[in-house]
Design a protein around this motif. Structure first.
Motif, mmCIF file in Angstrom:
data_model
loop_
_atom_site.group_PDB
_atom_site.id
_atom_site.type_symbol
_atom_site.label_atom_id
_atom_site.label_comp_id
_atom_site.label_asym_id
_atom_site.label_seq_id
_atom_site.Cartn_x
_atom_site.Cartn_y
_atom_site.Cartn_z
ATOM 1 N N ALA A 154 35.374 34.271 14.960
ATOM 2 C CA ALA A 154 35.497 35.557 15.800
ATOM 3 C C ALA A 154 36.058 35.250 17.249
ATOM 4 O O ALA A 154 35.470 34.957 17.608
ATOM 5 N N SER A 175 41.193 29.384 13.011
ATOM 6 C CA SER A 175 40.486 30.767 12.629
ATOM 7 C C SER A 175 41.471 31.928 11.732
ATOM 8 O O SER A 175 42.855 32.453 12.302
ATOM 9 N N ASN A 177 40.133 34.773 11.890
ATOM 10 C CA ASN A 177 39.726 35.878 11.960
ATOM 11 C C ASN A 177 40.117 36.238 13.714
ATOM 12 O O ASN A 177 39.218 35.950 13.950
ATOM 13 N N THR A 179 41.798 38.637 17.166
ATOM 14 C CA THR A 179 42.318 40.517 17.585
ATOM 15 C C THR A 179 42.271 40.039 18.648
ATOM 16 O O THR A 179 41.946 39.301 19.498
ATOM 17 N N VAL A 231 33.201 39.279 19.130
ATOM 18 C CA VAL A 231 33.870 38.237 18.770
ATOM 19 C C VAL A 231 32.785 36.450 18.823
ATOM 20 O O VAL A 231 31.889 37.355 20.247
#
Length: 330
Positions: A154, A175, A177, A179, A231
């Motif tokens: 993350a 990745s 994942n 944000t 994360v």
């Protein structure tokens, strides 16, 4: 050798004084030593990549500890006669005709016929608790340097300007994942929002308050007045600044980078600055260069400096030869 006693007196002059003992400076020193030039390398002992766990993307040295890489480089440069001098450069003066004088923080002075700046850059991180402490560990900036090590984790992209959207899209390769924290500094366009959505990148509004750390590992990003988002790693685009204050006496100054991410020293393709007799190599002039690229660029700049010195020596010797012929009437 790395000792004060091996420094030439101020009445002597090195062929080249190199300021900066990182990969670029040591690569140039090795090459110049192999051309039988006298070289002094001033090393302030503050390499930019010191916090990193390893140097990646360097063929045959992948994953090596940064300090170990520099130790090997110093040994190789010294093998070819280079002198590594510990110290900080405080001021410089001179010109290509008279030579250059470098003054260190302890008052010592070195003189060189030519000067090579390999001083690198300083990273300026946003003033957010937790970032500086984790820098080079799980707070990262370059996917090509560190992406492999955080693959499939993350990853949070900390908004720090327009380039943060590009970072999010780029790290998506490592990745699924990802944000992007807008952090009140990043405002994606409609087209960029579409790109982020198409790649499955989550976008979180609001200012980032801190990076949370537990048991010597990053755990999450805390939003001001809001939740904490878990994360495993944070990516941030640090602003970069060239180390040029000590060279203002030569007329050198930094140029603002067109992307608005900091400043650098402008040179031509061979590393020559606007000041005759002064060259630069590595990150101080190329913000994009990784360790291997910095070392390679510096090796080429060393060849150019050697050829510049050779041309000067050739002109001197031809003039002396002609004068001797005139005196003998030959």
């Amino acid at each position: 050798m790395t000792e004060k006693g091996n420094i030439k007196s101020t009445d002597s002059m090195y062929d080249v004084v190199i300021v900066g003992g990182g990969a670029a400076g040591l690569s140039a020193a090795q090459m110049l030593g192999r051309t039988r030039r006298s070289v002094a390398v001033v090393d302030g002992g503050q390499p930019r990549n010191a916090p990193a766990g390893g140097v990646h993307g360097f063929l045959s040295r992948d994953g090596i500890d940064p300090a170990e890489l520099l130790a090997i480089g110093r040994a190789e440069a010294e093998h070819y006669g280079a002198v590594v001098v510990r110290g900080e450069v405080m001021a410089t003066s001179g010109d290509v005709r008279r030579g250059f004088e470098v003054t260190l923080d302890d008052g010592r002075q070195l003189r060189g016929r030519r000067l090579l700046l390999a001083t690198g850059l300083v990273d300026e991180l946003p003033d957010i608790p937790g970032l500086q402490e984790r820098w080079g560990k799980d707070v990262l900036h370059c996917p090509f340097c560190h992406g492999w090590e955080v693959q499939d984790q993350a990853i949070g992209i900390l908004g720090n300007g327009a380039w943060s959207v590009h970072q999010a899209l780029l790290f998506r390769q490592w990745s699924s994942n990802i944000t992007l924290f807008l952090n009140d500094t990043t405002d994606p366009s409609d087209g960029e929002h579409e790109q982020l959505a198409a790649r499955g990148i989550k976008v979180v509004a609001g200012a980032v308050e801190a990076v949370r750390v537990e048991n010597d590992a990053l755990r999450g990003v805390a939003l001001a007045g809001g939740p904490e988002v878990a994360v495993d790693a944070v990516v941030v685009g640090a602003r970069v600044h060239s180390r040029l204050a000590a060279f203002s006496g030569l007329g050198l100054s930094a140029t603002a980078h067109p992307m608005g991410i900091g400043d650098y020293l402008e040179t031509d393709a061979d590393g020559a600055t606007a000041v005759p007799g002064v060259w630069a190599a590595g990150n101080v002039t190329d913000l994009r260069a990784q360790v291997l690229a910095s070392a390679a660029a510096a090796a080429w700049t060393a060849v150019v400096i050697n050829n510049h010195l050779m041309a000067e020596e050739l002109n001197r010797d031809v003039s002396a030869y002609r004068e001797s012929l005139a005196l003998t009437g030959a």
